[in-house]
Design a protein around this motif. Structure first.
Motif, PDB file in Angstrom:
ATOM      1  N   LEU A  27      36.000  34.135  37.269  1.00 36.62           N
ATOM      2  CA  LEU A  27      34.880  35.036  37.557  1.00 36.62           C
ATOM      3  C   LEU A  27      34.960  35.576  38.983  1.00 36.62           C
ATOM      4  CD1 LEU A  27      32.245  36.282  36.518  1.00 36.62           C
ATOM      5  CD2 LEU A  27      31.039  34.297  37.428  1.00 36.62           C
ATOM      6  N   SER A  28      35.469  34.768  39.917  1.00 35.66           N
ATOM      7  CA  SER A  28      35.593  35.233  41.304  1.00 35.66           C
ATOM      8  C   SER A  28      36.525  36.437  41.394  1.00 35.66           C
ATOM      9  CB  SER A  28      36.107  34.105  42.196  1.00 35.66           C
ATOM     10  OG  SER A  28      37.355  33.630  41.733  1.00 35.66           O
ATOM     11  N   GLU A  29      37.618  36.411  40.617  1.00 34.31           N
ATOM     12  CA  GLU A  29      38.553  37.535  40.626  1.00 34.31           C
ATOM     13  C   GLU A  29      37.933  38.757  39.971  1.00 34.31           C
ATOM     14  OE1 GLU A  29      42.970  38.669  38.811  1.00 34.31           O
ATOM     15  OE2 GLU A  29      42.389  36.547  39.053  1.00 34.31           O
ATOM     16  N   TRP A  30      37.256  38.552  38.845  1.00 31.54           N
ATOM     17  CA  TRP A  30      36.604  39.687  38.183  1.00 31.54           C
ATOM     18  C   TRP A  30      35.472  40.241  39.039  1.00 31.54           C
ATOM     19  CZ3 TRP A  30      37.126  43.543  35.262  1.00 31.54           C
ATOM     20  CH2 TRP A  30      36.011  44.242  34.779  1.00 31.54           C
ATOM     21  N   GLY A  31      34.822  39.381  39.817  1.00 32.62           N
ATOM     22  CA  GLY A  31      33.751  39.850  40.695  1.00 32.62           C
ATOM     23  C   GLY A  31      34.241  40.894  41.683  1.00 32.62           C
ATOM     24  N   GLU A  32      35.473  40.706  42.209  1.00 28.94           N
ATOM     25  CA  GLU A  32      36.027  41.690  43.134  1.00 28.94           C
ATOM     26  C   GLU A  32      36.338  42.998  42.408  1.00 28.94           C
ATOM     27  OE1 GLU A  32      36.044  41.329  46.397  1.00 28.94           O
ATOM     28  OE2 GLU A  32      35.021  39.458  45.898  1.00 28.94           O
ATOM     29  N   THR A  33      36.858  42.883  41.182  1.00 27.78           N
ATOM     30  CA  THR A  33      37.099  44.091  40.391  1.00 27.78           C
ATOM     31  C   THR A  33      35.791  44.820  40.115  1.00 27.78           C
ATOM     32  OG1 THR A  33      39.001  43.052  39.323  1.00 27.78           O
ATOM     33  CG2 THR A  33      38.067  44.983  38.227  1.00 27.78           C
ATOM     34  N   PHE A  34      34.764  44.051  39.789  1.00 26.30           N
ATOM     35  CA  PHE A  34      33.450  44.636  39.524  1.00 26.30           C
ATOM     36  C   PHE A  34      32.937  45.381  40.751  1.00 26.30           C
ATOM     37  CE2 PHE A  34      28.865  44.145  40.167  1.00 26.30           C
ATOM     38  CZ  PHE A  34      28.380  44.839  39.072  1.00 26.30           C
ATOM     39  N   MET A  35      33.068  44.789  41.943  1.00 23.87           N
ATOM     40  CA  MET A  35      32.572  45.435  43.151  1.00 23.87           C
ATOM     41  C   MET A  35      33.341  46.719  43.452  1.00 23.87           C
ATOM     42  SD  MET A  35      29.934  43.864  44.136  1.00 23.87           S
ATOM     43  CE  MET A  35      29.747  44.977  45.531  1.00 23.87           C
ATOM     44  N   SER A  36      34.611  46.752  43.138  1.00 26.31           N
ATOM     45  CA  SER A  36      35.373  47.987  43.346  1.00 26.31           C
ATOM     46  C   SER A  36      34.909  49.077  42.389  1.00 26.31           C
ATOM     47  CB  SER A  36      36.870  47.724  43.170  1.00 26.31           C
ATOM     48  OG  SER A  36      37.187  47.453  41.817  1.00 26.31           O
ATOM     49  N   LEU A  37      34.485  48.668  41.174  1.00 21.98           N
ATOM     50  CA  LEU A  37      33.973  49.632  40.204  1.00 21.98           C
ATOM     51  C   LEU A  37      32.568  50.108  40.574  1.00 21.98           C
ATOM     52  CD1 LEU A  37      35.099  47.859  36.892  1.00 21.98           C
ATOM     53  CD2 LEU A  37      36.134  49.887  37.933  1.00 21.98           C
ATOM     54  N   ALA A  38      31.865  49.338  41.413  1.00 25.03           N
ATOM     55  CA  ALA A  38      30.479  49.654  41.772  1.00 25.03           C
ATOM     56  C   ALA A  38      30.372  50.548  42.999  1.00 25.03           C
ATOM     57  CB  ALA A  38      29.699  48.356  42.013  1.00 25.03           C
ATOM     58  N   ARG A  39      31.496  51.043  43.498  1.00 27.64           N
ATOM     59  CA  ARG A  39      31.458  51.826  44.735  1.00 27.64           C
ATOM     60  C   ARG A  39      30.733  53.157  44.582  1.00 27.64           C
ATOM     61  NH1 ARG A  39      37.647  51.580  46.625  1.00 27.64           N
ATOM     62  NH2 ARG A  39      37.871  51.770  44.351  1.00 27.64           N
ATOM     63  N   SER A  40      30.524  53.590  43.361  1.00 28.69           N
ATOM     64  CA  SER A  40      29.792  54.840  43.145  1.00 28.69           C
ATOM     65  C   SER A  40      28.275  54.636  43.155  1.00 28.69           C
ATOM     66  CB  SER A  40      30.202  55.473  41.813  1.00 28.69           C
ATOM     67  OG  SER A  40      29.885  54.606  40.729  1.00 28.69           O
ATOM     68  N   LEU A  41      27.836  53.376  43.187  1.00 25.57           N
ATOM     69  CA  LEU A  41      26.405  53.086  43.182  1.00 25.57           C
ATOM     70  C   LEU A  41      25.827  53.251  44.581  1.00 25.57           C
ATOM     71  CD1 LEU A  41      26.416  49.885  40.927  1.00 25.57           C
ATOM     72  CD2 LEU A  41      26.007  52.257  40.234  1.00 25.57           C
ATOM     73  N   ALA A  42      24.506  53.229  44.669  1.00 27.61           N
ATOM     74  CA  ALA A  42      23.828  53.356  45.959  1.00 27.61           C
ATOM     75  C   ALA A  42      24.237  52.198  46.872  1.00 27.61           C
ATOM     76  CB  ALA A  42      22.314  53.348  45.761  1.00 27.61           C
ATOM     77  N   PRO A  43      24.356  52.443  48.189  1.00 23.51           N
ATOM     78  CA  PRO A  43      24.766  51.382  49.120  1.00 23.51           C
ATOM     79  C   PRO A  43      23.895  50.132  49.039  1.00 23.51           C
ATOM     80  CG  PRO A  43      24.826  53.511  50.211  1.00 23.51           C
ATOM     81  CD  PRO A  43      24.197  53.737  48.865  1.00 23.51           C
ATOM     82  N   THR A  44      22.585  50.320  48.871  1.00 22.40           N
ATOM     83  CA  THR A  44      21.701  49.155  48.789  1.00 22.40           C
ATOM     84  C   THR A  44      21.952  48.353  47.516  1.00 22.40           C
ATOM     85  OG1 THR A  44      20.017  50.652  47.889  1.00 22.40           O
ATOM     86  CG2 THR A  44      19.857  50.088  50.222  1.00 22.40           C
TER      87      THR A  44
END
Length: 369
Positions: free
Chosen positions: A59-76
């Motif tokens: 899950l820790s590895e997928w969490g980083e992938t998830f955060m890279s996919l979330a870069r289009s979301l609002a900064p907050t």
């Protein structure tokens, strides 16, 4: 068809994926190998096959992938996901494989957080973060199902709104210094959010027409940097008519404290910089609350604005537009409990109209009870 071979230490399942590539999977027990072989064929026929190796990702590895996919979301939003992952989700589940997370252990984690004294609203937010992370894994064909779908999240205990009456509103506003008095009057009059007030520009205020246009927010991030962003929904972009009293107070404020440039901030601190929430709370809002003898959060000024509008007979649709809610449902869910207080006023209004109409028709006797 999948085939099963007995090997030293267990059983090997050999099968071809939907692209025809040869794959294998090892099991210690034959019953597990048989079940996997059947499930593989069923999933391929249904078009629901997912590479088992994807579900073996920590899950820790997928969490980083998830955060890279979330870069289009609002900064907050990105900040919230990162904070919840690093502080609450990954310490518990970081080493676990995506496909091995079960609903029961997720629910136990939530119960443990509640038992540790965390607020139910915070625990529910951690659940929503994990759910979003795993749902993205489903959408990207890393998982077949989201285990959070079978989890009962904690019920959130909502804090009761603190609604001020008119004398309290005046007392609180007047307890602030000249620099911030207009900020409180405008917050109570318009129901604008903190980020909308502190991000308000001079060219969005028309004192003579008593109009304030909300088109953006000024949001402070965890590193104390600030970003401008448009409201989350199109309904958040709106024009608000304010009272003549507040308009006059705001006009005086602009003359004394705002720079003449069109894009200058309406409200700034003594150094002319954007107001920070923590500093304003500590040095201005809390002392003013004590001086006025009232208890409130700054966000309660928005609730107060709605409550005062309802008491003045405002229609729910007008309140929705004024507050920038995405739908009338949001308005009624949040403030619907305040509207029944108008029931007696409605009945009294009907009584006046009945009496006038009956009198005009020549009916002067009182109806039987």
């Amino acid at each position: 068809m999948a085939s099963i071979d007995k090997r030293s230490g267990g059983y090997r399942v050999r099968y071809r994926d939907p692209l025809g590539r040869q794959r294998t999977r090892q099991f210690r027990r034959k019953t597990d190998a048989d079940r996997f072989a059947r499930e593989v064929e069923v999933d391929k026929n249904r078009g629901a096959w997912i590479d088992p190796r994807s579900a073996d990702m920590p899950l820790s590895e997928w969490g980083e992938t998830f955060m890279s996919l979330a870069r289009s979301l609002a900064p907050t939003t990105q900040e919230t996901y990162r904070r919840d992952l690093d502080r609450y989700v990954l310490p518990r589940f970081g080493a676990r494989r995506l496909g091995h997370l079960g609903a029961e252990e997720i629910e136990q984690w939530l119960n443990d957080e509640l038992a540790s004294g965390l607020a139910s609203s915070s625990v529910h937010r951690h659940y929503r973060t994990l759910r979003r992370v795993l749902q993205t894994a489903v959408e990207k064909d890393r998982l077949q199902k989201n285990p959070c779908d079978r989890v009962r999240p904690p019920k959130v205990t909502t804090r009761k709104m603190a609604v001020l009456d008119w004398p309290q509103c005046v007392a609180l506003a007047e307890a602030h210094s000249d620099r911030y008095r207009a900020l409180i009057y405008l917050a109570l009059d318009s129901g604008m959010r903190w980020s909308e007030l502190t991000g308000l520009r001079r060219d969005h205020v028309e004192v003579e027409r008593r109009k304030v246009r909300v088109t953006e927010q000024l949001v402070q991030l965890a590193d104390r940097s600030r970003v401008r962003r448009v409201p989350k929904t199109s309904a958040g972009v709106r024009s608000i008519t304010i009272s003549a009293t507040t308009a006059a107070i705001l006009g005086q404020h602009l003359e004394l404290y705002a720079e003449p440039k069109a894009d200058a901030l309406v409200f700034t601190n003594g150094a002319g910089a954007p107001i920070t929430h923590s500093s304003f709370q500590t040095h201005h809002f809390k002392p003013a609350l004590a001086a006025a003898g009232v208890t409130s959060r700054f966000h309660d000024l928005r609730h107060t604005s709605v409550a005062l509008a309802i008491s003045a007979g405002a229609h729910p649709k007008a309140i929705q537009v004024r507050m920038g809610h995405s739908s009338i449902t949001v308005t009624l869910d949040r403030y619907g409990h305040l509207f029944p207080e108008l029931d007696e006023a409605i009945a009294d209004a009907f009584d006046e109209r009945w009496l006038a109409a009956r009198s005009a028709a020549g009916i002067h006797s009182a109806p039987a009870p």
